[in-house]
Design a protein around this motif. Structure first.
Motif, PDB file in Angstrom:
ATOM      1  N   ARG A 117       0.822  -1.221   0.000  1.00  0.00           N
ATOM      2  CA  ARG A 117       0.000   0.000   0.000  1.00  0.00           C
ATOM      3  C   ARG A 117       0.852   1.266   0.000  1.00  0.00           C
ATOM      4  N   GLY A 118       2.170   1.085   0.008  1.00  0.00           N
ATOM      5  CA  GLY A 118       3.035   2.256   0.136  1.00  0.00           C
ATOM      6  C   GLY A 118       3.195   3.014  -1.172  1.00  0.00           C
ATOM      7  N   GLU A 119       3.443   4.282  -1.060  1.00  0.00           N
ATOM      8  CA  GLU A 119       3.714   5.084  -2.245  1.00  0.00           C
ATOM      9  C   GLU A 119       5.202   5.351  -2.333  1.00  0.00           C
ATOM     10  N   ASN A 120       5.691   5.450  -3.542  1.00  0.00           N
ATOM     11  CA  ASN A 120       7.111   5.728  -3.764  1.00  0.00           C
ATOM     12  C   ASN A 120       8.022   4.649  -3.202  1.00  0.00           C
ATOM     13  N   VAL A 121       7.533   3.408  -3.169  1.00  0.00           N
ATOM     14  CA  VAL A 121       8.347   2.287  -2.700  1.00  0.00           C
ATOM     15  C   VAL A 121       8.158   1.115  -3.646  1.00  0.00           C
ATOM     16  N   GLU A 122       9.238   0.481  -4.042  1.00  0.00           N
ATOM     17  CA  GLU A 122       9.163  -0.728  -4.857  1.00  0.00           C
ATOM     18  C   GLU A 122      10.106  -1.762  -4.269  1.00  0.00           C
ATOM     19  N   VAL A 123       9.762  -3.026  -4.463  1.00  0.00           N
ATOM     20  CA  VAL A 123      10.641  -4.116  -4.039  1.00  0.00           C
ATOM     21  C   VAL A 123      10.889  -4.982  -5.264  1.00  0.00           C
ATOM     22  N   VAL A 124      12.126  -5.152  -5.638  1.00  0.00           N
ATOM     23  CA  VAL A 124      12.395  -5.980  -6.809  1.00  0.00           C
ATOM     24  C   VAL A 124      13.404  -7.076  -6.460  1.00  0.00           C
ATOM     25  N   MET A 125      13.258  -8.174  -7.179  1.00  0.00           N
ATOM     26  CA  MET A 125      14.185  -9.284  -7.004  1.00  0.00           C
ATOM     27  C   MET A 125      15.395  -9.021  -7.885  1.00  0.00           C
ATOM     28  N   GLY A 126      16.580  -9.075  -7.316  1.00  0.00           N
ATOM     29  CA  GLY A 126      17.770  -8.859  -8.123  1.00  0.00           C
ATOM     30  C   GLY A 126      18.996  -9.345  -7.387  1.00  0.00           C
ATOM     31  N   ASP A 127      19.961  -9.833  -8.157  1.00  0.00           N
ATOM     32  CA  ASP A 127      21.212 -10.336  -7.583  1.00  0.00           C
ATOM     33  C   ASP A 127      22.315  -9.326  -7.899  1.00  0.00           C
ATOM     34  N   PHE A 128      22.965  -8.828  -6.876  1.00  0.00           N
ATOM     35  CA  PHE A 128      24.058  -7.865  -7.057  1.00  0.00           C
ATOM     36  C   PHE A 128      25.099  -8.390  -8.036  1.00  0.00           C
ATOM     37  N   ARG A 129      25.298  -9.701  -8.040  1.00  0.00           N
ATOM     38  CA  ARG A 129      26.352 -10.293  -8.878  1.00  0.00           C
ATOM     39  C   ARG A 129      25.953 -10.347 -10.350  1.00  0.00           C
ATOM     40  N   GLN A 130      24.711  -9.973 -10.630  1.00  0.00           N
ATOM     41  CA  GLN A 130      24.259  -9.886 -12.035  1.00  0.00           C
ATOM     42  C   GLN A 130      23.785  -8.461 -12.284  1.00  0.00           C
ATOM     43  N   PRO A 131      24.748  -7.530 -12.344  1.00  0.00           N
ATOM     44  CA  PRO A 131      24.385  -6.113 -12.317  1.00  0.00           C
ATOM     45  C   PRO A 131      23.597  -5.644 -13.541  1.00  0.00           C
ATOM     46  N   ASP A 132      23.844  -6.245 -14.710  1.00  0.00           N
ATOM     47  CA  ASP A 132      23.116  -5.766 -15.894  1.00  0.00           C
ATOM     48  C   ASP A 132      21.614  -5.996 -15.716  1.00  0.00           C
ATOM     49  N   ASP A 133      21.290  -7.201 -15.273  1.00  0.00           N
ATOM     50  CA  ASP A 133      19.890  -7.545 -15.062  1.00  0.00           C
ATOM     51  C   ASP A 133      19.295  -6.683 -13.940  1.00  0.00           C
ATOM     52  N   LEU A 134      20.053  -6.550 -12.838  1.00  0.00           N
ATOM     53  CA  LEU A 134      19.575  -5.772 -11.680  1.00  0.00           C
ATOM     54  C   LEU A 134      19.325  -4.314 -12.088  1.00  0.00           C
ATOM     55  N   LEU A 135      20.287  -3.722 -12.786  1.00  0.00           N
ATOM     56  CA  LEU A 135      20.162  -2.295 -13.128  1.00  0.00           C
ATOM     57  C   LEU A 135      19.070  -2.064 -14.170  1.00  0.00           C
ATOM     58  N   ALA A 136      18.852  -3.051 -15.040  1.00  0.00           N
ATOM     59  CA  ALA A 136      17.755  -2.915 -16.008  1.00  0.00           C
ATOM     60  C   ALA A 136      16.419  -2.853 -15.267  1.00  0.00           C
ATOM     61  N   LYS A 137      16.266  -3.707 -14.254  1.00  0.00           N
ATOM     62  CA  LYS A 137      15.015  -3.691 -13.477  1.00  0.00           C
ATOM     63  C   LYS A 137      14.882  -2.371 -12.712  1.00  0.00           C
ATOM     64  N   VAL A 138      15.978  -1.963 -12.076  1.00  0.00           N
ATOM     65  CA  VAL A 138      15.935  -0.752 -11.248  1.00  0.00           C
ATOM     66  C   VAL A 138      15.655   0.485 -12.110  1.00  0.00           C
ATOM     67  N   ILE A 168      31.566  -4.064 -10.119  1.00  0.00           N
ATOM     68  CA  ILE A 168      30.115  -3.827 -10.093  1.00  0.00           C
ATOM     69  C   ILE A 168      29.810  -2.494  -9.412  1.00  0.00           C
ATOM     70  N   VAL A 169      30.511  -2.222  -8.301  1.00  0.00           N
ATOM     71  CA  VAL A 169      30.293  -0.933  -7.616  1.00  0.00           C
ATOM     72  C   VAL A 169      30.691   0.215  -8.547  1.00  0.00           C
ATOM     73  N   ALA A 170      31.767   0.023  -9.306  1.00  0.00           N
ATOM     74  CA  ALA A 170      32.191   1.066 -10.260  1.00  0.00           C
ATOM     75  C   ALA A 170      31.158   1.234 -11.385  1.00  0.00           C
ATOM     76  N   GLN A 171      30.568   0.132 -11.824  1.00  0.00           N
ATOM     77  CA  GLN A 171      29.515   0.200 -12.856  1.00  0.00           C
ATOM     78  C   GLN A 171      28.341   1.040 -12.344  1.00  0.00           C
ATOM     79  N   MET A 172      27.989   0.851 -11.094  1.00  0.00           N
ATOM     80  CA  MET A 172      26.884   1.632 -10.507  1.00  0.00           C
ATOM     81  C   MET A 172      27.268   3.105 -10.401  1.00  0.00           C
ATOM     82  N   ARG A 173      28.518   3.355 -10.029  1.00  0.00           N
ATOM     83  CA  ARG A 173      28.990   4.747  -9.954  1.00  0.00           C
ATOM     84  C   ARG A 173      28.917   5.403 -11.329  1.00  0.00           C
ATOM     85  N   ASP A 174      29.384   4.688 -12.352  1.00  0.00           N
ATOM     86  CA  ASP A 174      29.434   5.292 -13.690  1.00  0.00           C
ATOM     87  C   ASP A 174      28.041   5.569 -14.254  1.00  0.00           C
ATOM     88  N   LEU A 175      27.074   4.793 -13.812  1.00  0.00           N
ATOM     89  CA  LEU A 175      25.693   4.995 -14.261  1.00  0.00           C
ATOM     90  C   LEU A 175      25.042   6.176 -13.544  1.00  0.00           C
TER      91      LEU A 175
END
Ligand SMILES: C[S@@+](CC[C@H](N)C(=O)[O-])C[C@H]1O[C@@H](n2cnc3c(N)ncnc32)[C@H](O)[C@@H]1O
Length: 261
Positions: A117-138, A168-175
């Motif tokens: 029921r919350g607004e401005n909140v989402e929960v998604v399934m994602g594995d940090f070790r698969q950053p392309d898939d995780l970041l596409a969802k996010v 992976i942390v650097a990939q997130m920084r660059d994005l």
């Protein structure tokens, strides 16, 4: 939890549920409690360390929201507990978007049930070790052209070198847009006997530990300027009266908050 949901193995200690037990939660099974008790007898301050980690998380989120951050991605978010990230952020800024990410189906199911029921909140399934898939969802929820804060609390010490955590942390920084933030905590092998025994306990759990020294944790902040007081024991990061736990010596890790340069 009395009955495991379908597809959930209650017999293997689960790192999210062990952590829930340290925090005094009820979302755990006998195997989780047994492993967590083993940890507690080895290192009685493990509960205090978990609470201090949460208290630092709360101070960080408050600070980020006050600094104008309106998008937060919390990876390895864990089971819902008291003082969830969106609750803290929304006290300062109700329009702050919070996306929780975890790879554990139980964590994701609990999160979605609680937050439906919350607004401005989402929960998604994602594995940090698969950053392309995780970041596409996010990226369906987050606009990476605007500043964002990535929270990696008590996550990276479950990610081993083979899975390339620094890249992976650097990939997130660059994005991330300029003015974005990275905040994290990370366990360290502070007490050699305890660390070795802890490694054994977590080897039998759903995720083995990858403890790192201070010098190995610091490079996660490459490309970021660390806010004062830097990378320190979480209890020492801008302590305040509300979240101060007296008389613990639970500093078996480091935490910091960095602003993208
Ligand atoms: C110790 S809990 C930390 C919870 C919360 N971040 C905190 O600090 O209070 C670690 C969480 O990381 C999750 N996790 C571990 N490895 C992960 C991965 N590769 N990808 C996503 N989540 C992961 C676990 O499922 C668990 O919920």
């Amino acid at each position: 939890m009395s009955q495991p949901p379908p597809g959930v193995d209650p017999n293997t200690p689960n790192v999210a549920r062990m952590y829930d037990y340290y925090l005094g939660g009820k979302d755990n099974f006998a195997a989780d409690r047994a492993a967590a008790e083993q940890m507690t007898s080895l290192f009685p301050d493990v509960r205090a360390a978990a609470l201090e980690n949460r208290a630092f998380l709360a101070r960080t989120v408050h600070c980020l929201a006050e600094a104008g951050i309106r998008q937060i991605v919390d990876i390895g978010s864990g089971l819902p507990t008291q003082g969830n990230v969106h609750e803290i952020a929304h006290r300062v800024a109700p329009d702050c978007k919070v996306v929780y990410v975890d790879y554990d189906p139980v964590v994701v199911a609990h999160g979605q049930a609680l937050l439906s029921r919350g607004e401005n909140v989402e929960v998604v399934m994602g594995d940090f070790r698969q950053p392309d898939d995780l970041l596409a969802k996010v990226s369906q929820e987050i606009d990476f052209d605007r500043p964002v804060a990535f929270l990696l609390f008590a996550l990276l010490h479950f990610v081993h070198e083979a899975d390339k955590p620094y890249e992976i942390v650097a990939q997130m920084r660059d994005l991330s847009a300029p003015g974005s933030y990275l905040a994290l905590t990370h366990a360290t092998p502070a007490i050699p006997d305890v660390s070795e025994a802890a490694l054994e306990i977590y080897k039998k759990a759903t995720a083995a530990l990858a403890l790192r020294e201070y010098e190995e944790i610091l490079p996660f902040f490459d490309g970021y300027e660390l806010l004062d007081p830097g990378l320190v024991a979480p209890r020492d990061w801008r302590p305040d009266a509300d979240t101060y736990l007296p008389d613990t010596h639970a500093s078996v890790g480091f935490g910091g908050v960095g602003r993208k340069l």
